[in-house]
Design a protein around this motif. Structure first.
Motif, mmCIF file in Angstrom:
data_model
loop_
_atom_site.group_PDB
_atom_site.id
_atom_site.type_symbol
_atom_site.label_atom_id
_atom_site.label_comp_id
_atom_site.label_asym_id
_atom_site.label_seq_id
_atom_site.Cartn_x
_atom_site.Cartn_y
_atom_site.Cartn_z
ATOM 1 N N THR A 1 -25.115 53.901 19.402
ATOM 2 C CA THR A 1 -23.991 54.659 18.852
ATOM 3 C C THR A 1 -23.587 55.784 19.806
ATOM 4 O O THR A 1 -22.412 56.054 20.023
ATOM 5 C CB THR A 1 -24.375 55.246 17.479
ATOM 6 N N MET A 2 -24.585 56.433 20.400
ATOM 7 C CA MET A 2 -24.283 57.538 21.302
ATOM 8 C C MET A 2 -23.606 57.049 22.575
ATOM 9 O O MET A 2 -22.789 57.744 23.162
ATOM 10 C CB MET A 2 -25.575 58.253 21.716
ATOM 11 N N THR A 3 -23.995 55.860 23.009
ATOM 12 C CA THR A 3 -23.581 55.469 24.348
ATOM 13 C C THR A 3 -22.481 54.419 24.401
ATOM 14 O O THR A 3 -21.599 54.490 25.247
ATOM 15 C CB THR A 3 -24.781 54.911 25.140
ATOM 16 N N SER A 4 -22.518 53.416 23.493
ATOM 17 C CA SER A 4 -21.580 52.326 23.771
ATOM 18 C C SER A 4 -20.815 51.786 22.569
ATOM 19 O O SER A 4 -20.110 50.809 22.684
ATOM 20 C CB SER A 4 -22.342 51.175 24.441
ATOM 21 N N ALA A 5 -20.942 52.425 21.397
ATOM 22 C CA ALA A 5 -20.179 51.910 20.247
ATOM 23 C C ALA A 5 -18.698 52.244 20.409
ATOM 24 O O ALA A 5 -18.319 53.031 21.278
ATOM 25 C CB ALA A 5 -20.724 52.513 18.963
ATOM 26 N N LYS A 6 -17.889 51.634 19.552
ATOM 27 C CA LYS A 6 -16.434 51.829 19.644
ATOM 28 C C LYS A 6 -16.065 53.298 19.407
ATOM 29 O O LYS A 6 -16.565 53.934 18.482
ATOM 30 C CB LYS A 6 -15.750 50.962 18.584
ATOM 31 N N GLU A 7 -15.187 53.819 20.246
ATOM 32 C CA GLU A 7 -14.822 55.234 20.112
ATOM 33 C C GLU A 7 -13.912 55.463 18.913
ATOM 34 O O GLU A 7 -13.125 54.602 18.551
ATOM 35 C CB GLU A 7 -14.142 55.718 21.387
ATOM 36 N N LEU A 8 -14.045 56.645 18.316
ATOM 37 C CA LEU A 8 -13.208 56.990 17.164
ATOM 38 C C LEU A 8 -12.114 57.942 17.629
ATOM 39 O O LEU A 8 -12.355 58.819 18.450
ATOM 40 C CB LEU A 8 -14.044 57.689 16.092
ATOM 41 N N THR A 9 -10.922 57.774 17.078
ATOM 42 C CA THR A 9 -9.854 58.695 17.459
ATOM 43 C C THR A 9 -9.842 59.894 16.513
ATOM 44 O O THR A 9 -9.410 60.970 16.854
ATOM 45 C CB THR A 9 -8.485 57.996 17.402
ATOM 46 N N GLU A 10 -10.338 59.685 15.313
ATOM 47 C CA GLU A 10 -10.252 60.727 14.308
ATOM 48 C C GLU A 10 -11.587 60.861 13.590
ATOM 49 O O GLU A 10 -12.298 59.870 13.412
ATOM 50 C CB GLU A 10 -9.209 60.291 13.280
ATOM 51 N N GLU A 11 -11.900 62.058 13.172
ATOM 52 C CA GLU A 11 -13.167 62.227 12.460
ATOM 53 C C GLU A 11 -13.063 61.631 11.065
ATOM 54 O O GLU A 11 -12.125 61.916 10.333
ATOM 55 C CB GLU A 11 -13.515 63.711 12.360
ATOM 56 N N PRO A 12 -14.026 60.777 10.696
ATOM 57 C CA PRO A 12 -13.994 60.196 9.355
ATOM 58 C C PRO A 12 -14.173 61.292 8.306
ATOM 59 O O PRO A 12 -14.942 62.230 8.532
ATOM 60 C CB PRO A 12 -15.186 59.252 9.343
ATOM 61 N N GLN A 13 -13.483 61.147 7.170
ATOM 62 C CA GLN A 13 -13.611 62.205 6.163
ATOM 63 C C GLN A 13 -14.884 62.055 5.330
ATOM 64 O O GLN A 13 -15.698 62.968 5.266
ATOM 65 C CB GLN A 13 -12.393 62.227 5.248
ATOM 66 N N PHE A 14 -15.062 60.877 4.734
ATOM 67 C CA PHE A 14 -16.252 60.689 3.916
ATOM 68 C C PHE A 14 -17.163 59.603 4.471
ATOM 69 O O PHE A 14 -18.119 59.879 5.168
ATOM 70 C CB PHE A 14 -15.875 60.378 2.472
ATOM 71 N N ARG A 15 -16.829 58.388 4.165
ATOM 72 C CA ARG A 15 -17.695 57.275 4.506
ATOM 73 C C ARG A 15 -17.855 57.127 6.021
ATOM 74 O O ARG A 15 -16.885 57.193 6.760
ATOM 75 C CB ARG A 15 -17.064 56.017 3.931
ATOM 76 N N THR A 16 -19.106 56.951 6.447
ATOM 77 C CA THR A 16 -19.382 56.810 7.875
ATOM 78 C C THR A 16 -18.930 55.441 8.367
ATOM 79 O O THR A 16 -19.353 54.423 7.803
ATOM 80 C CB THR A 16 -20.887 56.985 8.120
ATOM 81 N N PRO A 17 -18.084 55.405 9.382
ATOM 82 C CA PRO A 17 -17.597 54.112 9.877
ATOM 83 C C PRO A 17 -18.682 53.380 10.660
ATOM 84 O O PRO A 17 -19.424 54.004 11.411
ATOM 85 C CB PRO A 17 -16.446 54.494 10.802
ATOM 86 N N MET A 18 -18.794 52.083 10.436
ATOM 87 C CA MET A 18 -19.796 51.311 11.180
ATOM 88 C C MET A 18 -19.299 49.909 11.460
ATOM 89 O O MET A 18 -18.521 49.357 10.691
ATOM 90 C CB MET A 18 -21.129 51.292 10.429
ATOM 91 N N ALA A 19 -19.737 49.369 12.584
ATOM 92 C CA ALA A 19 -19.259 48.035 12.984
ATOM 93 C C ALA A 19 -20.091 46.954 12.303
ATOM 94 O O ALA A 19 -21.264 47.134 12.072
ATOM 95 C CB ALA A 19 -19.373 47.870 14.475
#
Ligand code: HEM
Lengths: 488, 71
Positions: A470-488
């Protein structure tokens, strides 16, 4: 600067402690699995000479998981969530930022010193207070710096009300500070023996029963203020934030807080039932332990009710799974503890494997689950990437849940069997079993616990891998998620 | 009066005092909400609405903002 547009939360320190939590979690649990295996297969004691024996590694296990893993987790989540609930960035306070960096450096020095010195056999021989005095002094500095940062942030906060989680962290700070100082009053034997003893080995300034009382006043409150209070602080933030539901009853959270603070301090003497401690004090320890169910369940039920009407999230968000199970395990261990503190039950339970069984449904199912899910929640917000793999979290959840269940069920059976066998007498009042008889009977359960360790560490490696990805190679987020943590 | 008896009285009265404090606190929490002096439940939103730019849930401690304004 007129607008706050450029102002952002600063997660530098939170990230640093996230790394150490992962590192020490892995080391500590690996050692835990090794010592669990040693109890089942004693030959494993001779892998690394004196450094690999159970007696060296057991205190190392407890110290690394408590002061390495859990304390790192507490600091990481504190530096993350305190900024958010106070609505102030660490970058706004030079004092907090500088103190935070110094604190981390000192922490790494102290933790490394702890591992090396305990491996070498330096110890004060007090449970959860094994570290010798030079490290104790360093820890005082680290703790004071934490206080400086905490109150620096509180001093410049925008949110006037302190969110309930902050109360719990403040209590952690004060509780540990007070008890750590009292319990670690010690003098190097060099000074007490007219130069014969060692400068590096100290003895307590209290003696006999008093020493035992102070020791377990601290010992139980290490459980209270390291394994309970800050973790409750975490769940009060992470569960509502992750689920998008505010705390079911804020008033209940306040009431539980004061209840916990008042009662917890006086439960420690339940570690000394049937000892030389005055009888009224033992009874007091039992009574306070039983009363402790109320504030503990107050918080846990509050968390479960927070999910009211949103239970569907339990099936589709693995982090909610972790947190809901964590509060459930919290309920289990805060019911089990008081039961063990009842004198007649304690007569069977004391010194048996039921005690580590009880410890681990709390620390694995509650503490480790909460820290891991908190760090998972934080990762996308700190590193601006989504969680690398949801499937991996799901798998980790089931593997580790199985591990916890195997751990405590095997230890329940082992402990109660052991307790019954130790006290069994024949018609003439002779003991029916010798010690080795119990060891033979318990062997399969020790093997099951070792297996549960392997499973739990496997899950932890999956967590570490997922975090690193997650720190190094997961998909980048453009916006901070509000509640639920986004995951692939 | 022996120490045993003293302990008995002490326990009895302490229990009463603590029960009164506990219930007093509960009554205080509910009453201050009823009178409209406090709204505890809205504080739960501090965790949900925690952007640095969002308006504080409870009226702000404005020292920092004032400092900012001066610059
Ligand atoms: C892979 C996971 C783990 C395994 C296999 C494991 C195993 C063990 C074993 C074998 C003992 C010694 C029991 C005895 O002397 O009879 C122990 C003690 C202890 N462990 Fe763990 N452990 C694990 C994780 C943890 C974690 C994560 C924590 C805390 C966060 C923890 C906290 C403790 C404590 C406080 C004790 C001392 C219990 C007492 O004195 O009664 N352990 N562990």
């Amino acid at each position: 600067m007129q607008s706050n547009a450029a102002l952002e939360y600063d997660y530098t320190i939170a990230k640093l402690y996230t790394y150490t939590a992962i590192l020490f979690g892995f080391i500590g649990m690996l050692i835990g699995t090794l010592i669990a295996s040693q109890l089942a297969f004693p030959e494993l004691n001779y892998l690394f000479g004196e450094y690999g024996t159970f007696s060296r590694l057991r205190p190392l296990h407890t110290n690394v998981v408590i002061y390495g893993f859990t304390v790192s987790g507490i600091f990481a989540t504190f530096y993350y969530l305190s900024q958010r609930v106070l609505k102030v960035s660490m970058a706004e306070s030079k004092i907090a930022m500088t103190a935070g960096k110094i604190q981390f450096v000192l922490y790494v020095i102290a933790a490394t010193g702890m591992v090396i010195s305990e491996l070498m056999g330096y110890t004060q021989s007090k449970e959860y207070a094994q570290m010798e005095w030079p490290l104790d002094l360093l820890i005082v500095v680290i703790w004071v710096l934490w206080g400086v940062i905490m109150f620096a942030l509180i001093g410049i906060r925008r949110e006037k009300a302190l969110y309930i989680s902050m109360w719990y962290f403040i209590a952690t700070f004060l509780g540990v500070a007070m008890l750590y100082l009292f319990n670690n009053m010690a003098v190097p034997t060099y000074f007490t023996s007219g130069g014969l003893g060692s400068i590096m080995h100290s003895v307590s300034m209290y003696s006999g029963t008093n020493d035992a009382l102070v020791q377990w006043w601290w010992g139980h409150n290490a459980v209270a203020f390291v394994f309970t209070v800050p973790i409750v602080g975490m769940i009060y933030y992470f569960l509502p934030k992750e689920s998008g539901q505010s705390v079911y009853s804020y008033k209940l959270s306040l009431l539980s807080f004061w209840g916990l603070m008042f009662v917890y301090l006086w439960a420690g003497s339940h570690h000394l039932l049937y000892s030389t401690v005055p009888d009224w004090m033992q009874t007091m320890g039992s009574v306070f332990s039983v009363v402790l169910i109320l504030p503990s369940w107050g918080s846990a039920i509050n968390m479960l009710l927070t999910m009211k009407g949103e239970w569907n999230q339990l099936t589709d968000n693995p982090l909610i799974k972790f947190m809901v199970l964590a509060s459930t395990f919290y309920m289990l261990s805060t019911l089990e503890g008081p039961i063990q503190a009842i004198k007649s039950v304690n007569a069977i339970a004391h010194f048996t494997d039921w005690i580590p069984g009880h410890v681990h449904d709390g620390v694995l199912g509650w503490v480790a689950f909460m820290i891991m899910s908190g760090l998972f929640h934080m990762a996308p917000r700190m590193f601006k990437r989504e969680i690398y793999s949801k499937k991996l979290i799901e798998a980790q959840f089931w593997i580790q849940t199985t591990a916890v269940v195997l751990y405590f069920t095997s230890m329940w059976i082992a402990g109660i069997t052991q307790g019954m066998m130790w006290r069994a007498v024949d018609e003439y009042g002779n003991l029916m079993y010798s010690f080795i008889d119990t060891v033979t009977v318990l062997h399969p359960y020790y093997a099951i616990r070792a297996l549960s360790g392997v499973l739990f560490v496997t899950g932890f490696v999956m967590f570490a891998y997922n975090m690193i990805k997650t720190m190094t190679s997961a998909k980048e987020l453009t916006e901070e998620p509000q509640f639920r943590t986004p995951m692939a | 009066m022996g120490i045993r008896e003293l302990q008995g009285y002490a326990t009895f009265f302490m229990t009463i005092v603590f029960v009164v404090i506990l219930y007093g606190y509960i009554v205080y929490l509910y009453r201050s909400e009823k009178k409209g002096e406090k709204d505890y439940e809205k504080l739960g939103n501090i965790a949900l609405d925690d952007e640095i730019t969002s308006t504080p849930i409870n009226s702000s401690n404005s020292i920092l903002d004032e400092k900012k304004g001066e610059k």
